[in-house]
Scaffold this active site. Structure first.
Site, PDB file in Angstrom:
ATOM      1  CG  ASP A 141     -47.756  24.812  39.273  1.00 27.79           C
ATOM      2  OD1 ASP A 141     -48.580  23.588  40.258  1.00 27.79           O
ATOM      3  OD2 ASP A 141     -48.305  24.551  37.631  1.00 27.79           O
ATOM      4  CD  GLU A 184     -52.387  22.025  36.781  1.00 28.42           C
ATOM      5  OE1 GLU A 184     -53.412  20.934  35.719  1.00 28.42           O
ATOM      6  OE2 GLU A 184     -52.701  22.728  36.879  1.00 28.42           O
ATOM      7  CD  GLU A 185     -52.490  25.690  36.395  1.00 25.39           C
ATOM      8  OE1 GLU A 185     -52.796  25.961  35.456  1.00 25.39           O
ATOM      9  OE2 GLU A 185     -53.498  26.083  37.264  1.00 25.39           O
ATOM     10  CG  HIS A 200     -56.713  29.716  35.044  1.00 25.25           C
ATOM     11  ND1 HIS A 200     -56.006  29.467  34.354  1.00 25.25           N
ATOM     12  CD2 HIS A 200     -56.545  28.702  36.166  1.00 25.25           C
ATOM     13  CE1 HIS A 200     -55.688  27.919  34.457  1.00 25.25           C
ATOM     14  NE2 HIS A 200     -55.995  27.647  36.149  1.00 25.25           N
TER      15      HIS A 200
END
Length: 383
Positions: A76, A133-134, A356
């Site tokens: 993702d 996952e995030e 990020h």
């Protein structure tokens, strides 16, 4: 390196994934493309897992029966607007592969291809392409759906790229790797009034400011010095006029630590701090406190074996065993709660933008190294 898996092919796959980022449980295009690439090599798989977009594929070795292990990649992206302007930049506004999951997916696909070309091992390898996952816990969803019952494996392994480490460097932790992850939302409700007459109201902004300061003392003055914890307020929402004292304020943030007992203690003291501050100022308080991910712990024996594999690889010139664990979090922790294994870091470059960050990009020089690591690990553990 495999004769069919070239750096150019890996780059082509990675750039395609990067251009079309999809966030948690919405990775339909990504999942379909993974399945298409696997099917092109005749690799068996099951799709539609982990809430609908997860894929598990497998390859059997030519040396007969043996153990089974799992290799996992997250697929993702993030809700980040990309600041890069290269040709493979995100084509989806507001979404970006800012954590390198496009590269993780590519490396695992490359390993699947390489191991079908030369399946010189015994047993079975499962390739786990995990969504969400995030923040949303796709790893937990896959476990709850019966990942390890449906695809029996004795151990499971994960990889994450790591900015700040040189390409060719790796880091392996004997135990703690990533912190536990909780989130909170606090709403304080008072009585609004004219800003020139604050005595006529109940000031939620003042109370919230004092609360932010008070929360820091829970970590700095109540957490044992030998234990690591972080409590961060990351959002503060209140008011919309210069001359009005708002009626409500909302605070959001996160709590991170490694020790399970400390985690419970931090939540308890957090709730007490909010309640006491609200009482002191005559406010109403509501708390939404969610425990998201557990801490990620390697199994020491498996971590050591991963380090041994890395130290013997031609693409790796340094294996770090001395790095502290990260206060970031990882839902691979749910898989490591169920099976032994290890989660390692591979360097993305000294000058790489941080994870990020809107300027981040996975380093294509890392992809062949990742494929090499996965295949060397399989042949070592199952050879």
């Amino acid at each position: 390196m495999s004769t069919i898996i070239t750096p150019d092919l890996l780059r082509e796959w990675r750039h395609e994934f990067h251009s079309h980022p999809e966030t948690a449980f919405e990775e339909q295009r990504t999942s379909a493309r993974i399945a298409e690439i696997l099917a092109a090599r005749g690799i068996e798989m099951v799709t539609g897992l982990g809430g609908g977009t997860g894929v598990v594929a497998w390859v059997d070795g030519l040396r007969g029966s043996g153990s089974a292990i799992g290799l996992r990649a997250d697929i993702d992206a993030l809700d980040v607007t990309e600041a890069n302007h290269f040709a493979h930049a995100s084509r989806t506004p507001g979404k970006m592969h800012a954590c390198g999951h496009d590269g993780h997916t590519t490396m695992l696909l490359g390993a699947a291809y390489a191991l079908t070309e030369n399946p010189d091992f015994a047993g079975r390898v499962y390739f786990i392409f995990q969504p969400a996952e995030e923040n949303e816990g796709g790893g937990r969803v896959m476990v709850e759906e019966g990942l390890f019952e449906r695809f029996p494996m004795e151990a499971v392994y994960g990889v994450h790229n790591w900015p700040g480490l040189e390409v060719g460097e790796a880091a392996v932790h004997d135990s703690a790797v990533m912190a536990a992850f909780d989130v909170f939302t606090v709403k304080l409700s008072g009585y609004g009034c004219h800003a020139a007459m604050p005595h006529l109201g109940k000031d939620v902004v003042l109370a919230a400011c004092q609360l932010v300061n008070q929360l820091q003392g829970i970590v700095s003055r109540e957490t044992p010095a030998h234990q690591t914890a972080v409590m961060s307020v990351t959002q503060f929402h209140a008011g919309d006029a210069y001359n009005v004292m708002p009626e409500t304020v909302e605070l959001c943030g996160t709590v991170r630590c490694f020790d399970a007992e400390l985690r419970d203690q931090l939540e308890e003291r957090f709730r007490q701090a909010v309640a006491s501050m609200a009482t002191f100022h005559g406010l109403e308080a509501s708390i939404d406190y969610q425990s998201r991910y557990p801490a990620t712990f390697n199994t020491p024996e498996h971590a050591s074996r991963c380090a041994d594999v890395l130290e013997s690889m031609p693409g790796i010139h340094r294996v770090r065993r001395d790095l502290p664990p990260s206060m970031a979090s990882e839902d691979f922790a749910f898989m490591l709660q169920q099976r032994p294994g290890a989660y390692i870091w591979l360097g993305n470059g000294k000058d790489s933008a941080a994870l990020h960050n809107p300027h981040y990009d996975f380093n294509d020089e890392l992809a062949p190294i990742g494929v090499g690591y996965w295949t060397a690990l399989v042949r070592t553990l199952l050879g």
